[in-house]
Write a protein that holds these residues in place. Sequence first.
Motif, mmCIF file in Angstrom:
data_model
loop_
_atom_site.group_PDB
_atom_site.id
_atom_site.type_symbol
_atom_site.label_atom_id
_atom_site.label_comp_id
_atom_site.label_asym_id
_atom_site.label_seq_id
_atom_site.Cartn_x
_atom_site.Cartn_y
_atom_site.Cartn_z
ATOM 1 N N SER A 180 0.851 -1.258 -0.035
ATOM 2 C CA SER A 180 -0.089 -0.004 0.081
ATOM 3 C C SER A 180 0.876 1.369 -0.034
ATOM 4 C CB SER A 180 -0.991 -0.069 1.082
ATOM 5 O OG SER A 180 -0.064 0.128 2.367
ATOM 6 N N LYS A 181 0.263 2.377 -0.591
ATOM 7 C CA LYS A 181 1.237 3.742 -0.198
ATOM 8 C C LYS A 181 -0.170 4.912 -0.225
ATOM 9 C CE LYS A 181 1.305 4.682 -5.384
ATOM 10 N NZ LYS A 181 2.491 5.019 -6.426
ATOM 11 N N ASN A 182 0.328 5.744 0.449
ATOM 12 C CA ASN A 182 -0.639 6.993 0.510
ATOM 13 C C ASN A 182 -0.323 7.948 -0.460
ATOM 14 O OD1 ASN A 182 -1.843 5.390 2.713
ATOM 15 N ND2 ASN A 182 -1.377 6.986 4.200
ATOM 16 N N ILE A 183 -1.506 8.677 -1.001
ATOM 17 C CA ILE A 183 -1.334 9.822 -1.970
ATOM 18 C C ILE A 183 -2.259 10.739 -1.574
ATOM 19 C CG2 ILE A 183 -1.456 10.267 -4.163
ATOM 20 C CD1 ILE A 183 -1.172 7.402 -5.257
ATOM 21 N N THR A 184 -1.338 12.107 -1.650
ATOM 22 C CA THR A 184 -2.241 13.237 -1.014
ATOM 23 C C THR A 184 -2.619 13.795 -2.607
ATOM 24 O OG1 THR A 184 -0.724 13.668 0.684
ATOM 25 C CG2 THR A 184 -2.142 15.584 0.106
ATOM 26 N N VAL A 185 -3.904 14.142 -2.632
ATOM 27 C CA VAL A 185 -4.712 14.766 -3.576
ATOM 28 C C VAL A 185 -5.268 16.154 -3.451
ATOM 29 C CG1 VAL A 185 -6.287 14.314 -5.665
ATOM 30 C CG2 VAL A 185 -5.110 12.273 -4.541
ATOM 31 N N PHE A 186 -5.216 17.204 -4.149
ATOM 32 C CA PHE A 186 -5.762 18.253 -3.934
ATOM 33 C C PHE A 186 -6.629 18.538 -5.053
ATOM 34 C CE2 PHE A 186 -1.628 18.779 -1.744
ATOM 35 C CZ PHE A 186 -2.081 19.603 -0.608
ATOM 36 N N ARG B 190 -5.398 5.952 0.320
ATOM 37 C CA ARG B 190 -4.587 4.684 0.393
ATOM 38 C C ARG B 190 -4.776 3.760 -0.620
ATOM 39 N NH1 ARG B 190 -3.214 2.030 6.154
ATOM 40 N NH2 ARG B 190 -1.846 4.037 6.162
ATOM 41 N N VAL B 191 -3.728 3.591 -1.527
ATOM 42 C CA VAL B 191 -3.915 2.597 -2.682
ATOM 43 C C VAL B 191 -3.282 1.218 -2.178
ATOM 44 C CG1 VAL B 191 -3.544 2.080 -4.940
ATOM 45 C CG2 VAL B 191 -3.776 4.455 -4.291
ATOM 46 N N SER B 192 -4.190 0.174 -2.293
ATOM 47 C CA SER B 192 -3.510 -1.071 -1.843
ATOM 48 C C SER B 192 -3.675 -2.225 -2.814
ATOM 49 C CB SER B 192 -4.126 -1.697 -0.587
ATOM 50 O OG SER B 192 -3.905 -0.564 0.431
ATOM 51 N N ALA B 193 -2.701 -3.146 -2.753
ATOM 52 C CA ALA B 193 -2.871 -4.062 -3.913
ATOM 53 C C ALA B 193 -1.863 -5.601 -3.286
ATOM 54 C CB ALA B 193 -2.628 -4.032 -5.263
ATOM 55 N N ASP B 194 -2.284 -6.625 -3.988
ATOM 56 C CA ASP B 194 -1.336 -7.865 -3.649
ATOM 57 C C ASP B 194 -0.143 -7.843 -4.518
ATOM 58 O OD1 ASP B 194 -2.579 -8.820 -1.210
ATOM 59 O OD2 ASP B 194 -3.777 -10.087 -2.602
ATOM 60 N N THR C 62 -0.610 7.827 -9.359
ATOM 61 C CA THR C 62 -0.133 8.981 -8.632
ATOM 62 C C THR C 62 -1.358 9.839 -8.423
ATOM 63 O OG1 THR C 62 0.097 10.184 -10.833
ATOM 64 C CG2 THR C 62 2.176 8.617 -10.061
ATOM 65 N N ALA C 63 -1.065 11.149 -7.741
ATOM 66 C CA ALA C 63 -2.137 11.892 -7.809
ATOM 67 C C ALA C 63 -2.867 12.351 -8.948
ATOM 68 C CB ALA C 63 -1.877 13.387 -6.987
ATOM 69 N N ALA C 64 -2.076 11.878 -10.142
ATOM 70 C CA ALA C 64 -3.121 12.405 -11.324
ATOM 71 C C ALA C 64 -3.990 11.437 -11.853
ATOM 72 C CB ALA C 64 -1.770 12.498 -12.453
ATOM 73 N N ASN C 65 -3.995 10.254 -11.275
ATOM 74 C CA ASN C 65 -5.114 9.312 -11.247
ATOM 75 C C ASN C 65 -6.368 9.703 -10.666
ATOM 76 O OD1 ASN C 65 -2.349 7.308 -11.310
ATOM 77 N ND2 ASN C 65 -3.605 7.185 -12.808
ATOM 78 N N PHE C 66 -6.504 10.577 -9.750
ATOM 79 C CA PHE C 66 -7.593 11.048 -9.051
ATOM 80 C C PHE C 66 -8.042 12.389 -9.409
ATOM 81 C CE2 PHE C 66 -4.792 8.129 -6.750
ATOM 82 C CZ PHE C 66 -5.587 7.008 -6.759
ATOM 83 N N VAL C 67 -9.203 12.508 -9.611
ATOM 84 C CA VAL C 67 -9.761 13.989 -9.853
ATOM 85 C C VAL C 67 -10.756 14.024 -8.652
ATOM 86 C CG1 VAL C 67 -11.131 15.759 -10.873
ATOM 87 C CG2 VAL C 67 -9.814 14.005 -12.269
#
Length: 223
Positions: free
Chosen positions: A40-46, A57-61, A70-75
Motif C-alpha cells: 500500500s501507499k498513501n497519495i495526497t490529492v488536492f 491509500r492505494v493497496s494491492a497484492d 499517482t495523484a494524477a489518477n484521481f480527480v
Amino acid sequence: MKRIHFSAIFALALIVMLNACKNSEKEVSVPAANDSQKFSKNITVFDKSGQNSIVMRVSADDKSLIEQYTAANFVFTALKKGETIARPQTTGTEENGETEDNAANAQHVSFEVMQRSLAPEFSKIAITFNHPDDQSRASWKYYWHYSQANVDKSAFIERHNMWRRVFFGLKYRPNSGSSWSTIVSTWYKLSNNQSYSVDRNPCYQFRFHVKTKKQSAYTAYFE
C-alpha cells in the motif's frame, strides 16, 4: 559570537522544516480497513483550488499495480451538502461483450480515504478514478472503494461514460467490530448517467466493489 549563535538557530530551524516536509510524505498512522493486502501507499490529492485535500491509500497484492498510481489518477472535488457534479451527456453505443464475473480469481486494487482536509462550507468528497489504462479491452478490472472510517454516513456512485459498462456492489459495517453487510449485491449494472446513493446510520464504513473496463467511467461520493 552572536553571528554563530544565529547561524546555529537558523540551521536547526531548517532541519526541523525539512523533516516536517519529509514526514508529510509518510503513511498516516491510521489503520487501513483493507490491511489484508500486501502492499500500500498513501497519495495526497488536492482539488483545483488547492485549498482542499484528501489522503488516498492505494493497496494491492501486486506491488506493480499500486506503483502505477499517482495523484494524477484521481480527480477530487469538494462538494457542499446536496451539491453534485454537473457532467455533459454522452452519446454513442454501449460496448458489448461478456458479463461473467471472474472477480474471485482476479487481482483487485483497493482505495481508502484515510484523511480529508476541507474548508468549513464543504461536507462531502467526489472522486473520479482515472485508472491506468493497460490497453486491454478484453479483461475486466476490479476495484474496491472504502469511505473514510467512522466519518461517512452516505455513499454515492454514478456512471458517466456511454461506451463503458460499470457494475458495482455495496457493503457496509455499522461499527468497527461488525462484519460486512450487503446493501447491493454484485453485480448491479449502472446505465449511462445513472447514479445510486444510500444512507446508513450508524455506519462505520462503506465499501464499493466496482467492475469496469474503462479507466474513467465512474465517480464515487462519500459524505
